[in-house]
Design an enzyme around this catalytic site. Structure first.
Site, short mmCIF file in Angstrom:
data_model
loop_
_atom_site.label_atom_id
_atom_site.label_comp_id
_atom_site.label_asym_id
_atom_site.label_seq_id
_atom_site.Cartn_x
_atom_site.Cartn_y
_atom_site.Cartn_z
N GLY A 74 2.86 -6.19 4.33
CA GLY A 74 2.22 -5.18 4.61
C GLY A 74 3.16 -3.77 4.20
N GLY A 75 2.90 -2.62 4.26
CA GLY A 75 3.57 -1.61 4.02
C GLY A 75 3.37 -1.16 2.71
N LEU A 77 5.64 1.48 -0.63
CA LEU A 77 6.96 0.98 -1.61
C LEU A 77 8.05 0.94 -0.84
CD1 LEU A 77 7.55 2.56 -5.12
CD2 LEU A 77 9.17 2.95 -3.28
N TYR A 79 12.54 0.05 -1.85
CA TYR A 79 13.46 -0.22 -2.92
C TYR A 79 14.19 -1.44 -2.42
CZ TYR A 79 17.65 0.07 -5.72
OH TYR A 79 18.81 -0.22 -6.37
N ILE A 148 10.50 -2.29 7.18
CA ILE A 148 9.96 -3.53 7.59
C ILE A 148 8.52 -3.59 7.21
CG2 ILE A 148 9.14 -4.94 9.44
CD1 ILE A 148 11.24 -3.52 11.21
N GLY A 160 9.88 -9.67 5.84
CA GLY A 160 10.97 -9.06 6.76
C GLY A 160 11.27 -7.69 6.56
N PHE A 161 12.68 -7.55 6.48
CA PHE A 161 13.21 -6.16 6.52
C PHE A 161 14.02 -5.93 5.66
CE2 PHE A 161 15.73 -8.95 9.26
CZ PHE A 161 16.80 -8.78 9.11
N CYS A 178 7.85 4.45 1.36
CA CYS A 178 7.30 3.93 2.84
C CYS A 178 5.88 4.74 3.00
CB CYS A 178 8.24 4.30 4.00
SG CYS A 178 9.69 3.27 3.69
#
Length: 212
Positions: A74-75, A77, A79, A148, A160-161, A178
């Site tokens: 999910g989410g 762009l 880097y 995340i 994950g993160f 984001c």
């Protein structure tokens, strides 16, 4: 917050595509109950990763020379690069849990780790109609220090993160991170002046009750 001890795997720099192959294997093992809940800490060479709904306008100029990879998380762009600590979480959720519940737990555990490193940090609730504020933000400067992006498949989480420790922040300025054009991405080094990747790894592992 419920106790949730994890098994810890640690690597240094791992190519993103190779990491995705291994993560898929770990998820399959967890789905079959062949391994325990796991936290995998590592870093990646420079790469942008995007979600399925990331607008083309958010991507960097190809002339920057950094590859862009579409991923299943999910989410928007994100880097990745040297000096950033990436954590992949392969966790079987309880019947009473959803992925949003677990992401909230991840935010809180990471904020706890940053606090012990000397950086007050917090999660944020997303106002209705706004771009998701998933991640961890500094309390004093209001900057985003951890991104995340997660998903679940057959009850097991993946991805994950990404915690910016002491890497180059300039590539964040070459794209829209984001989904938020005005987001100010930061790092522990920028906020604290100096930091140790080993110290950060230790604090993050402790916050997730992760041991080898």
């Amino acid at each position: 917050m419920r106790a949730r001890p994890l098994t810890l795997i640690q690597d240094e720099l791992v190519d993103y595509d190779q990491a995705m192959e291994r993560m898929t294997e770990l998820v399959g093992q967890r789905q079959r109950d062949e391994r325990p809940d796991t936290l995998w800490l590592l870093s990646h060479p420079s790469v942008y990763t995007i979600g399925r709904r990331t607008p083309m306008a958010h991507l960097p100029d190809p002339g920057r020379g950094i590859p862009v990879v579409e991923t299943g998380r999910g989410g928007q762009l994100t880097y990745h690069g040297p000096g950033q600590l990436v954590g992949y979480l392969i966790v079987k959720l309880g019947e009473d849990e959803g992925i949003v519940d677990y992401v909230r737990e991840v935010e809180l555990r990471l904020a706890e780790a940053l606090g012990k490193l000397g950086l007050p940090a917090e999660r944020r609730d997303t106002p209705p109609g706004s771009e998701l504020l998933t991640g961890v933000w500094t309390v004093e400067t209001g900057r985003k220090v951890i991104s995340i992006g997660m998903r679940q498949s057959r009850g097991v989480t993946s991805h994950g993160f990404a915690l910016n420790v002491d890497g180059d922040l300039e590539p964040w300025h070459w794209a829209i991170a984001c989904g938020m054009p005005d987001v100010d991405m930061t790092s522990l080094k920028r906020e604290l002046g100096s930091t140790s990747m080993n110290e950060v790894r230790t604090a993050v592992a402790a916050a997730f009750e992760a041991t080898t």
